[in-house]
Motif scaffolding. Structure first.
Motif, PDB file in Angstrom:
ATOM      1  N   LYS A 183       0.812  -1.216   0.000  1.00  0.00           N
ATOM      2  CA  LYS A 183       0.000   0.000   0.000  1.00  0.00           C
ATOM      3  C   LYS A 183       0.844   1.264   0.000  1.00  0.00           C
ATOM      4  O   LYS A 183       0.462   2.284  -0.576  1.00  0.00           O
ATOM      5  N   ARG A 184       2.008   1.204   0.653  1.00  0.00           N
ATOM      6  CA  ARG A 184       2.782   2.433   0.854  1.00  0.00           C
ATOM      7  C   ARG A 184       3.636   2.808  -0.353  1.00  0.00           C
ATOM      8  O   ARG A 184       4.185   3.902  -0.401  1.00  0.00           O
ATOM      9  N   PRO A 232       3.400   3.183  -4.407  1.00  0.00           N
ATOM     10  CA  PRO A 232       2.497   3.178  -5.566  1.00  0.00           C
ATOM     11  C   PRO A 232       2.955   2.255  -6.695  1.00  0.00           C
ATOM     12  O   PRO A 232       2.130   1.639  -7.369  1.00  0.00           O
ATOM     13  N   GLU A 233       4.278   2.158  -6.895  1.00  0.00           N
ATOM     14  CA  GLU A 233       4.799   1.326  -7.990  1.00  0.00           C
ATOM     15  C   GLU A 233       4.518  -0.157  -7.767  1.00  0.00           C
ATOM     16  O   GLU A 233       4.632  -0.958  -8.698  1.00  0.00           O
ATOM     17  N   LEU A 234       4.142  -0.532  -6.553  1.00  0.00           N
ATOM     18  CA  LEU A 234       3.890  -1.939  -6.243  1.00  0.00           C
ATOM     19  C   LEU A 234       2.400  -2.245  -6.111  1.00  0.00           C
ATOM     20  O   LEU A 234       2.028  -3.291  -5.580  1.00  0.00           O
ATOM     21  N   LYS A 235       1.574  -1.360  -6.628  1.00  0.00           N
ATOM     22  CA  LYS A 235       0.130  -1.613  -6.600  1.00  0.00           C
ATOM     23  C   LYS A 235      -0.166  -2.904  -7.371  1.00  0.00           C
ATOM     24  O   LYS A 235       0.306  -3.100  -8.483  1.00  0.00           O
ATOM     25  N   GLY A 236      -0.937  -3.787  -6.763  1.00  0.00           N
ATOM     26  CA  GLY A 236      -1.250  -5.063  -7.390  1.00  0.00           C
ATOM     27  C   GLY A 236      -0.300  -6.186  -7.005  1.00  0.00           C
ATOM     28  O   GLY A 236      -0.551  -7.347  -7.319  1.00  0.00           O
ATOM     29  N   VAL A 237       0.797  -5.818  -6.323  1.00  0.00           N
ATOM     30  CA  VAL A 237       1.779  -6.809  -5.874  1.00  0.00           C
ATOM     31  C   VAL A 237       1.533  -7.097  -4.390  1.00  0.00           C
ATOM     32  O   VAL A 237       1.266  -6.190  -3.604  1.00  0.00           O
ATOM     33  N   TRP A 238       1.620  -8.377  -4.016  1.00  0.00           N
ATOM     34  CA  TRP A 238       1.327  -8.805  -2.650  1.00  0.00           C
ATOM     35  C   TRP A 238       2.570  -9.398  -1.996  1.00  0.00           C
ATOM     36  O   TRP A 238       3.521  -9.761  -2.678  1.00  0.00           O
ATOM     37  N   TYR A 239       2.528  -9.493  -0.665  1.00  0.00           N
ATOM     38  CA  TYR A 239       3.604 -10.163   0.057  1.00  0.00           C
ATOM     39  C   TYR A 239       3.015 -11.069   1.138  1.00  0.00           C
ATOM     40  O   TYR A 239       1.961 -10.792   1.701  1.00  0.00           O
ATOM     41  N   LYS A 240       3.705 -12.184   1.362  1.00  0.00           N
ATOM     42  CA  LYS A 240       3.313 -13.136   2.408  1.00  0.00           C
ATOM     43  C   LYS A 240       4.557 -13.488   3.208  1.00  0.00           C
ATOM     44  O   LYS A 240       5.598 -13.816   2.646  1.00  0.00           O
ATOM     45  N   LEU A 257      11.846 -13.685  -3.443  1.00  0.00           N
ATOM     46  CA  LEU A 257      11.889 -13.653  -1.985  1.00  0.00           C
ATOM     47  C   LEU A 257      12.615 -12.372  -1.599  1.00  0.00           C
ATOM     48  O   LEU A 257      13.613 -12.013  -2.226  1.00  0.00           O
ATOM     49  N   ALA A 258      12.105 -11.673  -0.600  1.00  0.00           N
ATOM     50  CA  ALA A 258      12.688 -10.370  -0.277  1.00  0.00           C
ATOM     51  C   ALA A 258      12.728 -10.149   1.227  1.00  0.00           C
ATOM     52  O   ALA A 258      11.999 -10.792   1.988  1.00  0.00           O
ATOM     53  N   GLU A 259      13.578  -9.232   1.642  1.00  0.00           N
ATOM     54  CA  GLU A 259      13.679  -8.866   3.037  1.00  0.00           C
ATOM     55  C   GLU A 259      12.580  -7.886   3.405  1.00  0.00           C
ATOM     56  O   GLU A 259      11.990  -7.227   2.544  1.00  0.00           O
ATOM     57  N   HIS A 260      12.322  -7.794   4.697  1.00  0.00           N
ATOM     58  CA  HIS A 260      11.372  -6.821   5.214  1.00  0.00           C
ATOM     59  C   HIS A 260      11.716  -5.410   4.752  1.00  0.00           C
ATOM     60  O   HIS A 260      12.882  -5.032   4.705  1.00  0.00           O
ATOM     61  N   LYS A 261      10.687  -4.651   4.431  1.00  0.00           N
ATOM     62  CA  LYS A 261      10.820  -3.228   4.134  1.00  0.00           C
ATOM     63  C   LYS A 261      11.873  -2.957   3.067  1.00  0.00           C
ATOM     64  O   LYS A 261      12.655  -2.006   3.174  1.00  0.00           O
ATOM     65  N   SER A 262      11.869  -3.799   2.043  1.00  0.00           N
ATOM     66  CA  SER A 262      12.811  -3.607   0.935  1.00  0.00           C
ATOM     67  C   SER A 262      12.068  -3.173  -0.324  1.00  0.00           C
ATOM     68  O   SER A 262      12.401  -3.574  -1.429  1.00  0.00           O
ATOM     69  N   ASP A 263      11.056  -2.331  -0.142  1.00  0.00           N
ATOM     70  CA  ASP A 263      10.198  -1.902  -1.254  1.00  0.00           C
ATOM     71  C   ASP A 263      11.000  -1.345  -2.428  1.00  0.00           C
ATOM     72  O   ASP A 263      10.722  -1.665  -3.591  1.00  0.00           O
ATOM     73  N   ASP A 264      11.990  -0.494  -2.138  1.00  0.00           N
ATOM     74  CA  ASP A 264      12.764   0.144  -3.216  1.00  0.00           C
ATOM     75  C   ASP A 264      13.510  -0.898  -4.046  1.00  0.00           C
ATOM     76  O   ASP A 264      13.577  -0.788  -5.283  1.00  0.00           O
TER      77      ASP A 264
END
Length: 200
Positions: free
Chosen positions: A70-71, A73-81, A164-171
């Motif tokens: 949500k935070r 915009p470029e990742l709108k439509g992308v989810w994380y689990k 697979l990604a780390e926490h808070k690695s949006d950029d």
């Protein structure tokens, strides 16, 4: 790291393609999982357990519910689990042991130790239990165990697993997203028409 392509292909077929025939996995995701498995960076069963959940093979998850970004915009439509590995024990303890929780644990340990013959020993023992075992009992029962992320896009007929990604690695995710999704075709033009119509 040199990759044995035959071993890699066998791994992907056995662990991903045969197990999840209705899902799609990026080459990046597949290679990450393979390297983590080969180098023992983490226990991949934590990832596979959550894939089982997302693909409907199991109804329970012990980690936080999947969410859409949500935070960013470029990742709108992308989810994380979230997925969990024992290497994340420290993080889970620190996340839970806020000042509020610590005060509660100390108060409970103090009250329980007052009725024991050796107060100091009982207090240390009870508080130690509450700060370790009790934390995981509480987080397990409330399904709030945290870990790293499975990044994916839910579709009507299949989930696309990207990385697979780390926490808070949006950029970092944003920078890699277009390259990873190139193998999925013109994904941006069809994303919102073809995405799952209901929240996963």
């Amino acid at each position: 790291m040199e990759v044995d392509l035959n071993d890699y292909e066998s791994f992907v077929k056995e662990r991903l393609l045969f197990r999840y025939p209705n899902a799609r996995f990026s080459k990046f995701f597949s290679m990450q999982l393979y390297i983590f498995y080969q180098k023992r960076f983490l226990n991949i069963w934590g990832v596979l357990d959550e894939l089982d959940y997302l693909e409907g093979k199991r109804t329970l998850t012990t980690t936080k519910k999947e969410r859409e970004f949500k935070r960013t915009p470029e990742l709108k439509g992308v989810w994380y689990k979230h997925f969990y590995s024992t290497s994340f024990i420290g993080r889970n303890l620190l996340n839970h042991l806020s000042n509020k929780n610590m005060k509660v644990y100390i108060k409970e340990a103090h009250e329980a130790a007052l009725v024991e013959s050796d107060y100091e020993e009982s207090f240390r023992s009870i508080l130690s239990y509450k700060m370790t075992v009790k934390v995981f009992e509480d987080k397990w029962s409330s399904k709030t165990i945290t870990g790293e992320w499975i990044i994916y896009i839910p579709r009507k007929n299949e989930n696309w697993y990207l990385m697979l990604a780390e926490h808070k690695s949006d950029d970092i995710i944003v920078k890699q997203l277009d390259e990873i999704l190139a193998e999925f075709g013109d994904w941006r033009s069809t994303l919102f028409d073809d995405m799952a119509s209901t929240t996963p």
